[in-house]
Scaffold this motif. Structure first.
Motif, PDB file in Angstrom:
ATOM      1  N   ASP A  41     -16.447  29.687  52.181  1.00 44.93           N
ATOM      2  CA  ASP A  41     -17.256  30.733  51.540  1.00 44.93           C
ATOM      3  C   ASP A  41     -16.639  31.154  50.206  1.00 44.93           C
ATOM      4  O   ASP A  41     -17.357  31.345  49.218  1.00 44.93           O
ATOM      5  CB  ASP A  41     -17.366  31.953  52.459  1.00 44.93           C
ATOM      6  N   ARG A  42     -15.336  31.277  50.192  1.00 51.36           N
ATOM      7  CA  ARG A  42     -14.649  31.694  48.960  1.00 51.36           C
ATOM      8  C   ARG A  42     -14.756  30.623  47.886  1.00 51.36           C
ATOM      9  O   ARG A  42     -14.996  30.916  46.710  1.00 51.36           O
ATOM     10  CB  ARG A  42     -13.183  31.985  49.297  1.00 51.36           C
ATOM     11  N   LEU A  43     -14.602  29.372  48.269  1.00 51.91           N
ATOM     12  CA  LEU A  43     -14.723  28.267  47.320  1.00 51.91           C
ATOM     13  C   LEU A  43     -16.150  28.150  46.796  1.00 51.91           C
ATOM     14  O   LEU A  43     -16.372  27.883  45.605  1.00 51.91           O
ATOM     15  CB  LEU A  43     -14.281  26.964  47.986  1.00 51.91           C
ATOM     16  N   THR A  44     -17.117  28.363  47.654  1.00 57.26           N
ATOM     17  CA  THR A  44     -18.515  28.314  47.218  1.00 57.26           C
ATOM     18  C   THR A  44     -18.827  29.458  46.270  1.00 57.26           C
ATOM     19  O   THR A  44     -19.564  29.290  45.292  1.00 57.26           O
ATOM     20  CB  THR A  44     -19.442  28.365  48.449  1.00 57.26           C
ATOM     21  N   LEU A  91     -11.550  25.816  39.612  1.00 57.36           N
ATOM     22  CA  LEU A  91     -12.975  25.930  39.299  1.00 57.36           C
ATOM     23  C   LEU A  91     -13.225  26.889  38.136  1.00 57.36           C
ATOM     24  O   LEU A  91     -14.158  26.704  37.352  1.00 57.36           O
ATOM     25  CB  LEU A  91     -13.741  26.411  40.528  1.00 57.36           C
ATOM     26  N   LEU A  92     -12.391  27.922  38.036  1.00 57.13           N
ATOM     27  CA  LEU A  92     -12.612  28.990  37.054  1.00 57.13           C
ATOM     28  C   LEU A  92     -11.611  28.937  35.902  1.00 57.13           C
ATOM     29  O   LEU A  92     -11.464  29.918  35.174  1.00 57.13           O
ATOM     30  CB  LEU A  92     -12.533  30.347  37.767  1.00 57.13           C
ATOM     31  N   HIS A  93     -10.969  27.775  35.709  1.00 53.76           N
ATOM     32  CA  HIS A  93      -9.866  27.750  34.751  1.00 53.76           C
ATOM     33  C   HIS A  93     -10.305  27.966  33.307  1.00 53.76           C
ATOM     34  O   HIS A  93      -9.493  28.359  32.459  1.00 53.76           O
ATOM     35  CB  HIS A  93      -9.053  26.456  34.887  1.00 53.76           C
ATOM     36  N   ASP A  94     -11.564  27.741  32.990  1.00 51.36           N
ATOM     37  CA  ASP A  94     -12.057  27.966  31.632  1.00 51.36           C
ATOM     38  C   ASP A  94     -12.910  29.223  31.506  1.00 51.36           C
ATOM     39  O   ASP A  94     -13.431  29.522  30.421  1.00 51.36           O
ATOM     40  CB  ASP A  94     -12.883  26.763  31.160  1.00 51.36           C
ATOM     41  N   ALA A  95     -13.083  29.961  32.597  1.00 55.78           N
ATOM     42  CA  ALA A  95     -14.009  31.095  32.597  1.00 55.78           C
ATOM     43  C   ALA A  95     -13.581  32.201  31.639  1.00 55.78           C
ATOM     44  O   ALA A  95     -14.397  32.731  30.869  1.00 55.78           O
ATOM     45  CB  ALA A  95     -14.144  31.657  34.014  1.00 55.78           C
ATOM     46  N   SER A 123      -9.483  39.295  39.045  1.00 53.72           N
ATOM     47  CA  SER A 123      -8.551  39.810  40.042  1.00 53.72           C
ATOM     48  C   SER A 123      -9.279  40.622  41.105  1.00 53.72           C
ATOM     49  O   SER A 123      -9.002  40.494  42.307  1.00 53.72           O
ATOM     50  CB  SER A 123      -7.480  40.668  39.359  1.00 53.72           C
ATOM     51  N   ASP A 124     -10.213  41.460  40.675  1.00 56.40           N
ATOM     52  CA  ASP A 124     -10.973  42.273  41.626  1.00 56.40           C
ATOM     53  C   ASP A 124     -11.773  41.402  42.586  1.00 56.40           C
ATOM     54  O   ASP A 124     -11.906  41.722  43.767  1.00 56.40           O
ATOM     55  CB  ASP A 124     -11.929  43.210  40.873  1.00 56.40           C
ATOM     56  N   ARG A 125     -12.282  40.296  42.084  1.00 63.24           N
ATOM     57  CA  ARG A 125     -13.188  39.467  42.885  1.00 63.24           C
ATOM     58  C   ARG A 125     -12.454  38.435  43.731  1.00 63.24           C
ATOM     59  O   ARG A 125     -12.843  38.170  44.871  1.00 63.24           O
ATOM     60  CB  ARG A 125     -14.182  38.777  41.959  1.00 63.24           C
ATOM     61  N   PHE A 126     -11.377  37.848  43.177  1.00 61.17           N
ATOM     62  CA  PHE A 126     -10.713  36.740  43.871  1.00 61.17           C
ATOM     63  C   PHE A 126      -9.227  36.986  44.133  1.00 61.17           C
ATOM     64  O   PHE A 126      -8.581  36.133  44.749  1.00 61.17           O
ATOM     65  CB  PHE A 126     -10.878  35.449  43.078  1.00 61.17           C
ATOM     66  N   VAL A 130      -5.112  34.524  41.762  1.00 66.44           N
ATOM     67  CA  VAL A 130      -6.079  33.686  41.059  1.00 66.44           C
ATOM     68  C   VAL A 130      -6.121  34.068  39.590  1.00 66.44           C
ATOM     69  O   VAL A 130      -6.102  33.203  38.695  1.00 66.44           O
ATOM     70  CB  VAL A 130      -7.482  33.800  41.694  1.00 66.44           C
ATOM     71  N   ALA A 131      -6.171  35.369  39.311  1.00 64.13           N
ATOM     72  CA  ALA A 131      -6.207  35.824  37.921  1.00 64.13           C
ATOM     73  C   ALA A 131      -4.954  35.390  37.175  1.00 64.13           C
ATOM     74  O   ALA A 131      -5.020  34.991  36.005  1.00 64.13           O
ATOM     75  CB  ALA A 131      -6.366  37.343  37.866  1.00 64.13           C
ATOM     76  N   ARG A 132      -3.801  35.444  37.834  1.00 61.20           N
ATOM     77  CA  ARG A 132      -2.560  35.037  37.173  1.00 61.20           C
ATOM     78  C   ARG A 132      -2.555  33.549  36.860  1.00 61.20           C
ATOM     79  O   ARG A 132      -2.112  33.130  35.781  1.00 61.20           O
ATOM     80  CB  ARG A 132      -1.365  35.391  38.065  1.00 61.20           C
ATOM     81  N   LEU A 133      -3.054  32.737  37.779  1.00 63.18           N
ATOM     82  CA  LEU A 133      -3.117  31.300  37.544  1.00 63.18           C
ATOM     83  C   LEU A 133      -4.085  30.964  36.413  1.00 63.18           C
ATOM     84  O   LEU A 133      -3.794  30.116  35.560  1.00 63.18           O
ATOM     85  CB  LEU A 133      -3.530  30.578  38.827  1.00 63.18           C
ATOM     86  N   VAL A 134      -5.244  31.617  36.398  1.00 55.29           N
ATOM     87  CA  VAL A 134      -6.198  31.378  35.312  1.00 55.29           C
ATOM     88  C   VAL A 134      -5.600  31.837  33.979  1.00 55.29           C
ATOM     89  O   VAL A 134      -5.745  31.148  32.953  1.00 55.29           O
ATOM     90  CB  VAL A 134      -7.535  32.096  35.596  1.00 55.29           C
TER      91      VAL A 134
END
Length: 241
Positions: A41-44, A91-95, A123-126, A130-134
């Motif tokens: 679900d999270r990946l989708t 998936l979100l690396h360019d967002a 960060s709030d969503r994932f 995740v935010a740090r990696l992006v």
């Protein structure tokens, strides 16, 4: 649309050429079957957000989402990554770099610094990781008085020094851009080879480090891919026809 039973073993650029975005989406869904329901679900959710943010973006001949799907599939299939945060960040690396205002829910305003707000929204969503990696794979604002490619390479080396998992995301991105350079057409071929070639030794060093969280066989696979990228860069830049 029906796909062949061997879709799960097809090279990703072959899927792209033959089946396009629907084929890559089907392959992505095959890969995430290995995860539990919450992870799927999270990946989708991350895929849906990436598709929405990049809905109008193109990479020469294809939708931009194809690139993001290949980066994520490579992480799961070839690198055997099972860390959901890392795949979400792939998936979100360019967002944040490409669509910070939309991600942050801000009005488009060239004068506004939306990067921090976009990372906060991510960060709030994932989650903060995740935010740090992006953030680690997001290019900073460049000094217009210096060579842009040189600044890009400096940022990559410094940022990935600190974030071992970000190295894994970035090398998947680099593989898609570097090894995949032969799937590009027009002036972008030489431009991409010139930009990316100096990073081959940087990635060789980073991938081989003990703190890069990949198995020895996966590291050998990546090093072979870097050798292939160098061969292709050489053919483009050293032996032009």
């Amino acid at each position: 649309m029906e796909f062949p039973a061997y879709l799960a073993t097809m090279p990703m650029h072959a899927i792209t050429e033959i089946h396009g975005e629907p084929g890559l989406l089907a392959r992505f869904r095959l890969e995430i079957e290995a995860f539990d329901e919450a992870a799927r679900d999270r990946l989708t959710e991350a895929l849906d957000l990436a598709a929405e943010l990049h809905r109008d973006d193109r990479r020469v001949r294809e939708p931009y989402l194809n690139h993001l799907l290949r980066v994520a599939i490579r992480l799961m299939h070839h690198y055997q990554v099972r860390d959901v945060d890392v795949i979400v960040a792939g998936l979100l690396h360019d967002a944040v770099e490409d669509h910070p205002a939309e991600l942050a829910g801000l009005d488009p305003d060239p004068g506004a610094d939306a990067t921090a707000a976009a990372l906060a929204a991510l960060s709030d969503r994932f989650g903060a990781r995740v935010a740090r990696l992006v953030a680690a794979v997001t290019n900073p604002a460049y000094d217009p008085g210096r060579d842009r490619d040189e600044q890009y390479r400096e940022h990559v080396a410094a940022s990935l020094e600190r974030e071992p998992w970000a190295r894994v995301i970035k090398v998947s991105d680099f593989t898609d851009n570097g090894v995949g350079v032969i799937h590009t057409v027009g002036p972008k071929v030489v431009r991409a080879a010139t930009k990316y070639r100096p990073l081959v030794p940087v990635f060789r060093d980073l991938v081989a480090r003990p703190d890069t969280p990949l198995s020895a066989p996966v590291k050998q696979h990546i090093l072979a891919q870097l050798d292939l990228a160098e061969e292709r860069f050489s053919a483009i830049l050293d032996h032009p026809t």
